[in-house]
Design an enzyme around this catalytic site. Sequence first.
Site, PDB file in Angstrom:
ATOM      1  N   ASP A   1       0.801  -1.221   0.000  1.00  0.00           N
ATOM      2  CA  ASP A   1       0.000   0.000   0.000  1.00  0.00           C
ATOM      3  C   ASP A   1       0.840   1.281   0.000  1.00  0.00           C
ATOM      4  O   ASP A   1       0.288   2.375  -0.062  1.00  0.00           O
ATOM      5  CB  ASP A   1      -0.969   0.020   1.175  1.00  0.00           C
ATOM      6  CG  ASP A   1      -0.297  -0.140   2.526  1.00  0.00           C
ATOM      7  OD1 ASP A   1       0.953  -0.217   2.566  1.00  0.00           O
ATOM      8  OD2 ASP A   1      -1.002  -0.195   3.540  1.00  0.00           O
TER       9      ASP A   1
ATOM     10  N   TYR B   1      10.334   4.394   2.101  1.00  0.00           N
ATOM     11  CA  TYR B   1      11.408   3.503   2.543  1.00  0.00           C
ATOM     12  C   TYR B   1      12.769   3.893   1.972  1.00  0.00           C
ATOM     13  O   TYR B   1      13.802   3.452   2.486  1.00  0.00           O
ATOM     14  CB  TYR B   1      11.089   2.056   2.176  1.00  0.00           C
ATOM     15  CG  TYR B   1      10.052   1.432   3.088  1.00  0.00           C
ATOM     16  CD1 TYR B   1      10.423   0.684   4.194  1.00  0.00           C
ATOM     17  CD2 TYR B   1       8.692   1.619   2.854  1.00  0.00           C
ATOM     18  CE1 TYR B   1       9.483   0.131   5.034  1.00  0.00           C
ATOM     19  CE2 TYR B   1       7.735   1.073   3.688  1.00  0.00           C
ATOM     20  CZ  TYR B   1       8.131   0.335   4.787  1.00  0.00           C
ATOM     21  OH  TYR B   1       7.182  -0.202   5.634  1.00  0.00           O
TER      22      TYR B   1
END
Length: 447
Positions: free
Chosen positions: A166, A244
């Site tokens: 997601d 990330y």
Amino acid sequence: MKLAVLGGGGFRVPLVYGALLRDQAKPRVEEVVLHDVSERRLAAIESVLGQLAAGHERPPRVRTTTDLDSALAGADFVFSAIRVGGLAGRTADERVALEFGLLGQETTGPGGVSFGLRTIPVAVHVAERVAAVAPRAWVINFTNPAGMITEAMRGVLGDRVVGICDSPIGLIRRTAAALGLDSARVSPDYVGLNHLGWLRGLVHEGRDVLPALLADDAALRQVEEARIFGGDWVRTLGALPNEYLYYYYFNRESVAAARAAEHTRGESLVLQQDRFYTAVAERPGDALTEWTQTRRERDASYMADTRDLTGAGARADADLQAGGYEGIALALMAAIARGEPSTMILNVRNGSAVPGLPAEAVVEIPCAVSGAGVQPLATRPLPGRFLGLMQQVKAVEQATIEAALTGSSALAVEALALHPLVDSVDVARRLLDAYRARVPELAAVFS
């Protein structure tokens, strides 16, 4: 239709069931089978689902089992969300890396390699059982590291396994909202690997509107990723990175913050989830209330260390309410089972979609999904500053897969040593020794 959920005692399973309750189109999921190795966790989640279903007409019936073949037999779809080694393994992934002065994170860096090494053999076994007892099923993989695990399972199931995450859709929603646009009416130019990708463009009514956002300081500050990375850096990249990528672009700061924190993310989740499962065992009538409260705490604390470090602030209420991977999974099932065409960002075989990466590599890119299946869409060539990092991390993923399937410790060391967040071959050797000593499920791979 029948849906089997592997890791069915997991904390996020009620999100999936809630999405199924809202879905009334035909054909719909009428049976959900939860599989887990822990009867205690299954009982707790079954209590939550029962309370979620109260008041709904003809909710999908729920069954629990610890027998894998029983869960899979006759399934139309399989959601795989397993955690080999549990949260104890996750905390070891984090702490071992930090002891060597490296990033401790479950999908990025040495922690991701450790997680992959012990998960791949189990995931491939699951794929083999799906092929044996539910050969027509589609597997939707949530299991992390999602790209790596999906690529390993493809060796058995081919195109009938698809990975989802997601993070990309969250980035796209936030970017569209900052521009005052409906995210359903934009076309994203997103490309990468799981937890390593970039939004390079956002087309609305035939025009790329991302350059206008990058030039507008006030609008850019509305996007969480831009606050995390800083406006100057995202303008330098000419793209908005997946959150990330902070661990790559600001690695020293990430390591310092993780080492200074009282608890790692895994340790925090251990405390949260122990409270939840214990409370439900003691007061099953309060299962939904306990789950809702714990979920709010969990969502609010997601990547909190990064947001605190960068001054990005708390997550927006809209993000917390928008939903995540459960919506992607439901849309994917609807597109395949009901022929409702959709364009989605998925983890799929590359083929020729991303120039510069192997054809067999699993990449995270926009795909056209319909009753005919999943078709990856071609992407524009990547500049070296993106492609080089993707190539290096993909080489790590493929070495990890081969190491896990062959039991080769030499390949495991290679995977660790090649990772851009590991700075020494000797450290890679010592990392593997430390992980083998601390994580029994990983040690078993090399026994």
